[in-house]
Design a protein around this motif. Sequence first.
Motif, PDB file in Angstrom:
ATOM      1  N   UNK A   1      41.318  90.071  67.692  1.00 56.39           N
ATOM      2  CA  UNK A   1      41.718  88.653  67.628  1.00 56.39           C
ATOM      3  C   UNK A   1      41.013  88.020  66.442  1.00 56.39           C
ATOM      4  N   UNK A   2      41.748  87.142  65.781  1.00 52.58           N
ATOM      5  CA  UNK A   2      41.245  86.493  64.571  1.00 52.58           C
ATOM      6  C   UNK A   2      41.114  85.005  64.872  1.00 52.58           C
ATOM      7  N   UNK A   3      39.899  84.532  64.969  1.00 54.23           N
ATOM      8  CA  UNK A   3      39.682  83.121  65.330  1.00 54.23           C
ATOM      9  C   UNK A   3      39.600  82.295  64.050  1.00 54.23           C
ATOM     10  N   UNK A   4      40.652  81.487  63.843  1.00 56.24           N
ATOM     11  CA  UNK A   4      40.810  80.767  62.574  1.00 56.24           C
ATOM     12  C   UNK A   4      40.428  79.292  62.693  1.00 56.24           C
ATOM     13  N   UNK A   5      39.826  78.909  63.815  1.00 51.43           N
ATOM     14  CA  UNK A   5      39.483  77.497  63.994  1.00 51.43           C
ATOM     15  C   UNK A   5      38.200  77.405  64.788  1.00 51.43           C
ATOM     16  N   UNK A   6      37.587  76.241  64.772  1.00 49.81           N
ATOM     17  CA  UNK A   6      36.364  76.051  65.547  1.00 49.81           C
ATOM     18  C   UNK A   6      36.763  75.813  67.000  1.00 49.81           C
TER      19      UNK A   6
ATOM     20  N   UNK B   1      38.846  91.673  73.846  1.00 53.54           N
ATOM     21  CA  UNK B   1      39.305  92.272  72.591  1.00 53.54           C
ATOM     22  C   UNK B   1      38.237  93.237  72.069  1.00 53.54           C
ATOM     23  N   UNK B   2      38.689  94.275  71.354  1.00 56.14           N
ATOM     24  CA  UNK B   2      37.740  95.241  70.792  1.00 56.14           C
ATOM     25  C   UNK B   2      36.957  94.648  69.622  1.00 56.14           C
ATOM     26  N   UNK B   3      37.641  93.796  68.867  1.00 57.09           N
ATOM     27  CA  UNK B   3      36.962  93.113  67.759  1.00 57.09           C
ATOM     28  C   UNK B   3      37.379  91.643  67.744  1.00 57.09           C
ATOM     29  N   UNK B   4      36.393  90.781  67.492  1.00 56.17           N
ATOM     30  CA  UNK B   4      36.660  89.342  67.396  1.00 56.17           C
ATOM     31  C   UNK B   4      36.289  88.933  65.973  1.00 56.17           C
ATOM     32  N   UNK B   5      37.293  88.642  65.154  1.00 62.04           N
ATOM     33  CA  UNK B   5      37.019  88.245  63.770  1.00 62.04           C
ATOM     34  C   UNK B   5      36.856  86.731  63.719  1.00 62.04           C
TER      35      UNK B   5
END
Length: 383
Positions: A131-136, A154-158
């Motif tokens: 998952x790609x977290x693009x906001x606060x 999720x395996x990775x949290x970007x």
Amino acid sequence: MPQKKKVLIRIGSLRHGGAEKVLVNFLKNLPEDKYEIDLLINLYTGMYIKEVPSWVNLHYLLKGEMITTNKPHEIPVKAFRVLYQKMFLWFPDLLYRFVLKNKKYDVEIAAIHGMYRELLSSPQKDSKKIIWIQNDIFNLKEYTPDVIRQLFKFDRILVISNKLKEEMQKSAKNDEEKRAVIKIFNPIDKDDTIKKANTVIDDYPFSGNLPTFITIGTVYPQKGYDRLLDVHKKLIDEGLKHQIIIIGDGFDFENIQAKLNQLGLQDTVKMLGFRSNPYPYLKKADFYIMSSRHEGFPTIIAEALILNKPIVSTDVSGIKDLLQDGKLGIITPNSEDGIYEGMKKILTHPELADHYQKEIAMTDLPFVLQKSVAQLQEIIDEL
């Protein structure tokens, strides 16, 4: 020849927005011989669709323009779309069977935090999930502690800033969860930004040499344009002459325009609406001002740095990373007083602009495209 990794990427649409632009930048620079990518968008619309590389398989749930208002005749369409998308969330097997044609994926990526449910409901339990977290998200009320906990499935949290990384790691239950959180800079295509900025425009709204601030972004309350107008009025009343250009559209446009008129600022503030290429205006302005209440990773700040603009910004997520703790621009407290002090400082000390421009010119900016793309590939490859 090693087999290509099969990757599914999901996002809502490809309208003008930071996360959408970031995704397209990545796709354009990933090697075609290493990955087989399926991109699934909920709504087939947006200015970035034509920029998706031809080797990426594009799937969509619905076609049509984004509806951002609540006009009576639009409500049934909106309701239908919501239900249609929810159906695939409730019955994900249908989605994977009919839309994605039963393809098996090695990696599934939610390119924006709002897609976390969709990815976690995937019937493909063996695929690795990113998952790609693009906001606060810590500033968004729907992201309760329970929802944040879900993200650790999720395996990775970007994440796109050190601040977000720290917040996420505080929510982690163990070292493994902490290690899953990785900070990755959103990539900015430097050459493309400079090329677009050199486009000739004939509708720049100001002539003369008054100091001009520019701000670019969707006109939402989070952008703080209301505070910016109040500060502008205060500075003008104190005799500090300057002008402001606001580029962007959004549901708050009329409110901000009305406030501008009410404060009698028609001569010194110009709202230009949406521009698909805002960079020539940015290039011509003297300073970039960001009055936002919260942000994820303000891509536009990175682009302002590429164009060597002195910046005044509120202390939102990502700003300390981008402005290197104030070395490359003025970071103000996140308040109306903060914005006032920041703008006043740069207006009363003209030598500061030269100082910041020199600092920016001497800095090796970490968000340039090649570095970010290499990092993302590394993350996908090691899963």
